[in-house]
Scaffold this active site. Structure first.
Site, PDB file in Angstrom:
ATOM      1  N   LYS A 199      35.148  24.367  -7.932  1.00 20.41           N
ATOM      2  CA  LYS A 199      35.425  25.784  -8.146  1.00 20.41           C
ATOM      3  C   LYS A 199      34.976  26.541  -6.901  1.00 20.41           C
ATOM      4  O   LYS A 199      33.801  26.521  -6.535  1.00 20.41           O
ATOM      5  CB  LYS A 199      34.664  26.276  -9.374  1.00 20.41           C
ATOM      6  CG  LYS A 199      34.833  27.765  -9.608  1.00 20.41           C
ATOM      7  CD  LYS A 199      34.221  28.178 -10.938  1.00 20.41           C
ATOM      8  CE  LYS A 199      34.274  29.673 -11.118  1.00 20.41           C
ATOM      9  NZ  LYS A 199      33.645  30.090 -12.377  1.00 20.41           N
ATOM     10  N   LYS A 252      39.944  24.765  -8.996  1.00 19.71           N
ATOM     11  CA  LYS A 252      40.175  26.186  -9.251  1.00 19.71           C
ATOM     12  C   LYS A 252      39.763  27.016  -8.052  1.00 19.71           C
ATOM     13  O   LYS A 252      38.689  26.765  -7.525  1.00 19.71           O
ATOM     14  CB  LYS A 252      39.341  26.581 -10.474  1.00 19.71           C
ATOM     15  CG  LYS A 252      39.356  28.040 -10.795  1.00 19.71           C
ATOM     16  CD  LYS A 252      38.341  28.350 -11.859  1.00 19.71           C
ATOM     17  CE  LYS A 252      38.238  29.846 -11.989  1.00 19.71           C
ATOM     18  NZ  LYS A 252      37.104  30.253 -12.736  1.00 19.71           N
TER      19      LYS A 252
HETATM   20  C1  PBG Z   1      33.249  32.273 -15.185  1.00 19.14           C
HETATM   21  C2  PBG Z   1      34.683  32.179 -14.828  1.00 19.14           C
HETATM   22  C3  PBG Z   1      35.421  32.911 -13.878  1.00 19.14           C
HETATM   23  C4  PBG Z   1      36.743  32.502 -14.019  1.00 19.14           C
HETATM   24  C5  PBG Z   1      36.770  31.520 -14.991  1.00 19.14           C
HETATM   25  N1  PBG Z   1      35.472  31.317 -15.475  1.00 19.14           N
HETATM   26  C6  PBG Z   1      35.027  34.020 -12.988  1.00 19.14           C
HETATM   27  C7  PBG Z   1      34.178  33.804 -11.821  1.00 19.14           C
HETATM   28  O1  PBG Z   1      33.733  32.709 -11.509  1.00 19.14           O
HETATM   29  O2  PBG Z   1      33.895  34.822 -11.190  1.00 19.14           O
HETATM   30  C8  PBG Z   1      37.914  33.057 -13.244  1.00 19.14           C
HETATM   31  C9  PBG Z   1      39.229  32.909 -13.887  1.00 19.14           C
HETATM   32  C10 PBG Z   1      40.297  33.767 -13.335  1.00 19.14           C
HETATM   33  O3  PBG Z   1      40.145  34.418 -12.274  1.00 19.14           O
HETATM   34  O4  PBG Z   1      41.342  33.798 -13.959  1.00 19.14           O
HETATM   35  N2  PBG Z   1      32.356  31.982 -14.198  1.00 19.14           N
END
Ligand code: PBG
Length: 327
Positions: A199, A252
């Protein structure tokens, strides 16, 4: 001129041949639909930065999911908007928390719905970080190991409510191991973990933070989410999560990371999910509002690209639209 024997165009000229022999085919079962759930009743609040996306109270979520199921969407991932935030994210693991109630409601209503929950503290902490913040020598730090205890409690409470899969996304080191241990110790050996393994700290999450009300009040997420310059590090994160017990791994965002999707898929033998995140969604919605593209055409092109790169499963806010377009 002698006619060439090998004519790749032969597979393209006839529409029926073209359709039958596609290398990559999308199906609605490739998709997971994300939902934002809030407290209250009769609520369907539109998210300004994400046209067509809403915060639903549980009663309306049940109605919405029922309609999506009829279109063939059989898997959802849930994000909670709690009634109250505090420093220790206490509403993230409460048995009467928003996600715990939503999971129970969906699991009671729908026998054939796969329910996945996001496990992260950012929506539940007053500071908006994904882990616990502590002060040492007058500086603030994210305390990795302290965060693990809360994440494990949160995942366990989701399993107790009936979730099929928990999806840790905080990017704390060893979060998968901590959650696997807590689940196993409490008899939830069969609950799967979908790890947000690679991520990246991304600008594409902007609209989501508006939807989930989860922006950090100060600083950013670069001390725990990955630097987008790195791909070997992404492979390392994936391998660590697999060692710790991940059943499904994730990359992601998706759009700017297809090399990562490809490399990860080449090096693992587990299912790979990709997250087509909020910014990727809103960007297309906005461009289509301005009539720059035909929405169905470019969305299908992008989704097929994810699958061609190696994605087995795609999490996308477009899932419901795609279900209609695939009919
Ligand atoms: C929680 C999380 C996030 C997303 C999914 N789980 C936000 C982040 O990390 O700031 C983002 C999903 C999206 O942008 O659609 N941490």
């Amino acid at each position: 001129m002698k006619s060439p024997k090998c004519r790749p165009r032969r597979l393209r000229i006839n529409r029926l041949i073209r359709e039958k022999f596609k290398e990559t085919k999308l199906s609605i079962s490739d998709f997971i639909m994300p939902y934002f759930v809030c407290e209250g009743r009769y609520i369907k609040r539109s998210v300004k930065s994400m046209p067509g996306v809403f915060q639903f109270s549980i009663d309306n979520l049940v109605k919405e999911v029922s309609a999506s199921l009829k279109l063939g969407i059989d898997a959802v991932i849930l994000f909670g908007i709690p009634d109250k935030k505090d420093k220790i994210a206490s509403r993230s693991y409460a048995s009467d928390g928003i996600i715990q109630k939503a999971v129970r409601a969906l699991k009671t209503e729908f026998k054939n719905l796969l329910v996945i929950t996001d496990v992260c503290l950012c929506g539940y902490t007053s500071h908006g970080h994904c882990g616990m913040v502590v002060k040492r020598n007058n500086k603030f730090y994210i305390d990795n190991d302290l965060s693990l205890e809360t994440l494990a409690k949160m995942a366990l409470s989701h399993a107790q409510a009936g979730a099929d899969i928990v999806a840790p996304s905080s990017m704390m080191d060893a979060q998968v191991k901590a959650i696997r241990n807590a689940l196993d110790k409490n008899g939830f050996m069969d609950i799967a973990i979908m790890a947000y393994s690679a991520k990246f700290a991304s600008g594409f999450y902007g609209p989501f933070r508006d939807a989930a009300l989860s922006s950090p009040k100060s600083g950013d997420r670069k001390s725990y989410q990955m630097d987008f310059s790195n791909s070997k590090e992404a492979l390392k994160e994936v391998m660590l999560d697999i060692k710790e017990g991940a059943d499904i791994v994730m990359v992601k965002p998706a759009l700017a990371y297809q090399d990562i999707i490809y490399r990860v898929k080449e090096s693992i033998n587990l299912p790979l999910a990709v997250y087509n995140v909020s910014g990727e969604y809103s960007m297309i919605k906005e461009a289509c509002r301005k009539k720059l593209f035909e929405e169905d055409r470019i969305v299908m092109e992008i989704m097929t690209g994810f699958k061609r790169s190696g994605a087995d499963i795609i999490i996308s806010y477009f899932a419901k639209d795609i279900a209609r377009w695939l009919r």
